[in-house]
Write an enzyme that holds these catalytic residues in place. Structure first.
Site, PDB file in Angstrom:
ATOM      1  N   ASP A 242       0.855  -1.190   0.000  1.00 58.85           N
ATOM      2  CA  ASP A 242       0.000   0.000   0.000  1.00 58.85           C
ATOM      3  C   ASP A 242       0.887   1.233   0.000  1.00 58.85           C
ATOM      4  O   ASP A 242       2.011   1.198   0.504  1.00 58.85           O
ATOM      5  CB  ASP A 242      -0.909   0.014   1.228  1.00 58.85           C
ATOM      6  CG  ASP A 242      -2.066  -0.965   1.113  1.00 58.85           C
ATOM      7  OD1 ASP A 242      -2.404  -1.370  -0.015  1.00 58.85           O
ATOM      8  OD2 ASP A 242      -2.645  -1.314   2.154  1.00 58.85           O
TER       9      ASP A 242
ATOM     10  N   ASP B 210      -6.649  -1.209  -4.938  1.00 64.91           N
ATOM     11  CA  ASP B 210      -7.769  -0.885  -4.048  1.00 64.91           C
ATOM     12  C   ASP B 210      -8.664   0.179  -4.683  1.00 64.91           C
ATOM     13  O   ASP B 210      -9.892   0.133  -4.554  1.00 64.91           O
ATOM     14  CB  ASP B 210      -7.270  -0.372  -2.697  1.00 64.91           C
ATOM     15  CG  ASP B 210      -6.533  -1.410  -1.876  1.00 64.91           C
ATOM     16  OD1 ASP B 210      -6.741  -2.622  -2.092  1.00 64.91           O
ATOM     17  OD2 ASP B 210      -5.737  -1.003  -1.003  1.00 64.91           O
TER      18      ASP B 210
END
Length: 152
Positions: A114, A130
Protein backbone atom coordinates in the site's frame (compact mmCIF):
# COMPACT_ATOMS: atom_id res chain seq x y z
CA UNK A 1 -16.37 -3.46 -25.19
CA UNK A 2 -14.71 -5.96 -27.48
CA UNK A 3 -12.97 -8.92 -25.89
CA UNK A 4 -9.55 -7.88 -27.19
CA UNK A 5 -9.92 -4.33 -25.83
CA UNK A 6 -11.13 -5.72 -22.50
CA UNK A 7 -8.11 -8.03 -22.17
CA UNK A 8 -5.67 -5.28 -23.23
CA UNK A 9 -7.24 -2.87 -20.71
CA UNK A 10 -7.02 -5.54 -18.02
CA UNK A 11 -3.32 -6.11 -18.72
CA UNK A 12 -2.60 -2.37 -18.72
CA UNK A 13 -4.47 -1.74 -15.45
CA UNK A 14 -2.75 -4.64 -13.66
CA UNK A 15 0.62 -3.50 -15.05
CA UNK A 16 0.00 0.06 -13.80
CA UNK A 17 -0.81 -1.29 -10.33
CA UNK A 18 2.28 -3.51 -10.25
CA UNK A 19 4.55 -0.76 -11.60
CA UNK A 20 3.30 1.68 -8.95
CA UNK A 21 4.11 -0.89 -6.25
CA UNK A 22 7.54 -1.61 -7.75
CA UNK A 23 8.30 2.12 -7.84
CA UNK A 24 7.28 2.60 -4.21
CA UNK A 25 9.41 -0.32 -3.00
CA UNK A 26 12.44 0.91 -4.93
CA UNK A 27 12.13 4.61 -3.98
CA UNK A 28 10.59 4.80 -0.51
CA UNK A 29 11.71 3.01 2.65
CA UNK A 30 9.17 0.92 4.56
CA UNK A 31 7.12 3.29 6.73
CA UNK A 32 8.61 6.43 5.18
CA UNK A 33 6.25 9.25 4.20
CA UNK A 34 6.93 11.49 1.19
CA UNK A 35 4.62 14.33 0.17
CA UNK A 36 3.35 13.86 -3.38
CA UNK A 37 0.82 16.69 -3.60
CA UNK A 38 1.47 18.59 -0.33
CA UNK A 39 -1.57 18.71 1.93
CA UNK A 40 -3.52 16.37 -0.33
CA UNK A 41 -1.64 13.11 -1.05
CA UNK A 42 1.46 11.55 0.48
CA UNK A 43 3.20 8.34 -0.52
CA UNK A 44 3.91 5.88 2.28
CA UNK A 45 5.27 2.37 1.76
CA UNK A 46 3.35 -0.12 3.91
CA UNK A 47 3.05 -3.90 3.86
CA UNK A 48 -0.62 -4.77 4.39
CA UNK A 49 -1.44 -8.27 5.66
CA UNK A 50 -5.18 -7.58 5.47
CA UNK A 51 -7.74 -6.68 2.84
CA UNK A 52 -8.50 -3.36 1.25
CA UNK A 53 -7.77 -0.56 3.70
CA UNK A 54 -6.01 -2.98 6.12
CA UNK A 55 -9.07 -4.86 7.38
CA UNK A 56 -8.89 -8.53 8.49
CA UNK A 57 -5.14 -8.67 9.08
CA UNK A 58 -3.24 -11.97 8.56
CA UNK A 59 -6.05 -13.87 6.80
CA UNK A 60 -4.14 -14.56 3.56
CA UNK A 61 -5.81 -17.85 2.56
CA UNK A 62 -9.23 -16.34 3.15
CA UNK A 63 -8.36 -13.50 0.77
CA UNK A 64 -6.91 -15.85 -1.84
CA UNK A 65 -10.10 -17.94 -1.87
CA UNK A 66 -12.41 -14.91 -1.92
CA UNK A 67 -10.36 -13.26 -4.68
CA UNK A 68 -10.43 -16.39 -6.87
CA UNK A 69 -14.20 -16.72 -6.36
CA UNK A 70 -14.94 -13.06 -7.13
CA UNK A 71 -12.68 -12.91 -10.20
CA UNK A 72 -13.99 -16.27 -11.41
CA UNK A 73 -17.61 -15.18 -11.04
CA UNK A 74 -16.95 -11.81 -12.73
CA UNK A 75 -15.33 -13.55 -15.71
CA UNK A 76 -18.17 -16.11 -15.84
CA UNK A 77 -20.73 -13.29 -15.74
CA UNK A 78 -18.99 -11.45 -18.57
CA UNK A 79 -18.80 -14.63 -20.66
CA UNK A 80 -22.48 -15.49 -20.16
CA UNK A 81 -23.77 -11.93 -20.64
CA UNK A 82 -22.10 -10.75 -23.86
CA UNK A 83 -24.37 -7.71 -24.29
CA UNK A 84 -23.69 -5.88 -21.03
CA UNK A 85 -23.69 -2.11 -21.22
CA UNK A 86 -20.33 -0.38 -21.20
CA UNK A 87 -20.68 0.78 -17.58
CA UNK A 88 -21.15 -2.74 -16.22
CA UNK A 89 -18.25 -3.94 -18.35
CA UNK A 90 -16.08 -1.13 -16.99
CA UNK A 91 -17.14 -1.93 -13.41
CA UNK A 92 -16.25 -5.60 -13.85
CA UNK A 93 -12.98 -4.68 -15.59
CA UNK A 94 -11.97 -2.56 -12.59
CA UNK A 95 -13.03 -5.23 -10.07
CA UNK A 96 -11.11 -7.96 -11.91
CA UNK A 97 -8.03 -5.72 -12.38
CA UNK A 98 -7.97 -4.70 -8.73
CA UNK A 99 -8.45 -8.26 -7.59
CA UNK A 100 -5.64 -9.54 -9.79
CA UNK A 101 -3.29 -6.71 -8.74
CA UNK A 102 -3.63 -7.50 -5.05
CA UNK A 103 -3.74 -11.27 -5.71
CA UNK A 104 -0.31 -11.07 -7.37
CA UNK A 105 1.08 -9.38 -4.24
CA UNK A 106 -0.48 -11.94 -1.91
CA UNK A 107 0.94 -14.88 -3.86
CA UNK A 108 4.35 -13.30 -4.42
CA UNK A 109 4.89 -11.54 -1.09
CA UNK A 110 2.22 -12.82 1.36
CA UNK A 111 1.14 -9.17 1.83
CA UNK A 112 -0.11 -6.30 -0.30
CA UNK A 113 1.93 -3.16 -0.91
CA UNK A 114 0.00 0.00 0.00
CA UNK A 115 1.20 3.52 -0.65
CA UNK A 116 -1.45 6.21 -1.11
CA UNK A 117 -2.29 8.36 1.92
CA UNK A 118 -4.90 11.10 1.67
CA UNK A 119 -3.55 13.87 3.90
CA UNK A 120 -6.80 15.84 4.15
CA UNK A 121 -8.84 13.02 5.71
CA UNK A 122 -8.16 10.36 8.34
CA UNK A 123 -8.34 7.34 6.04
CA UNK A 124 -6.44 4.10 5.54
CA UNK A 125 -3.42 3.92 3.26
CA UNK A 126 -4.31 2.10 0.05
CA UNK A 127 -2.96 1.19 -3.39
CA UNK A 128 -3.93 1.49 -7.04
CA UNK A 129 -5.66 -1.93 -7.06
CA UNK A 130 -7.77 -0.89 -4.05
CA UNK A 131 -8.81 2.19 -6.03
CA UNK A 132 -9.85 0.01 -8.98
CA UNK A 133 -11.88 -2.23 -6.67
CA UNK A 134 -13.57 0.69 -4.92
CA UNK A 135 -14.51 2.53 -8.12
CA UNK A 136 -15.59 -0.75 -9.77
CA UNK A 137 -17.87 -1.74 -6.90
CA UNK A 138 -19.39 1.77 -6.67
CA UNK A 139 -19.98 1.80 -10.43
CA UNK A 140 -21.54 -1.68 -10.34
CA UNK A 141 -23.86 -0.67 -7.47
CA UNK A 142 -24.95 2.42 -9.43
CA UNK A 143 -25.60 0.27 -12.52
CA UNK A 144 -27.67 -2.22 -10.53
CA UNK A 145 -29.52 0.59 -8.77
CA UNK A 146 -30.35 2.23 -12.10
CA UNK A 147 -31.59 -1.10 -13.49
CA UNK A 148 -33.86 -1.47 -10.47
CA UNK A 149 -35.21 2.06 -11.02
CA UNK A 150 -36.07 1.16 -14.62
CA UNK A 151 -37.54 -2.23 -13.68
CA UNK A 152 -34.90 -4.35 -15.46
Amino acid sequence: MKKRLFVLSLILLVALDQLSKFWIVSHIALGEVKPFIPGIVSLTYLQNNGAAFSILQDQQWFFVVITVLVIGYAIYYLATHPHLNIWKQLALLLIISGGIGNFIDRLRLAYVIDMVHLDFVDFAIFNVADSYLTVGVILLVICLWKEEDYGN
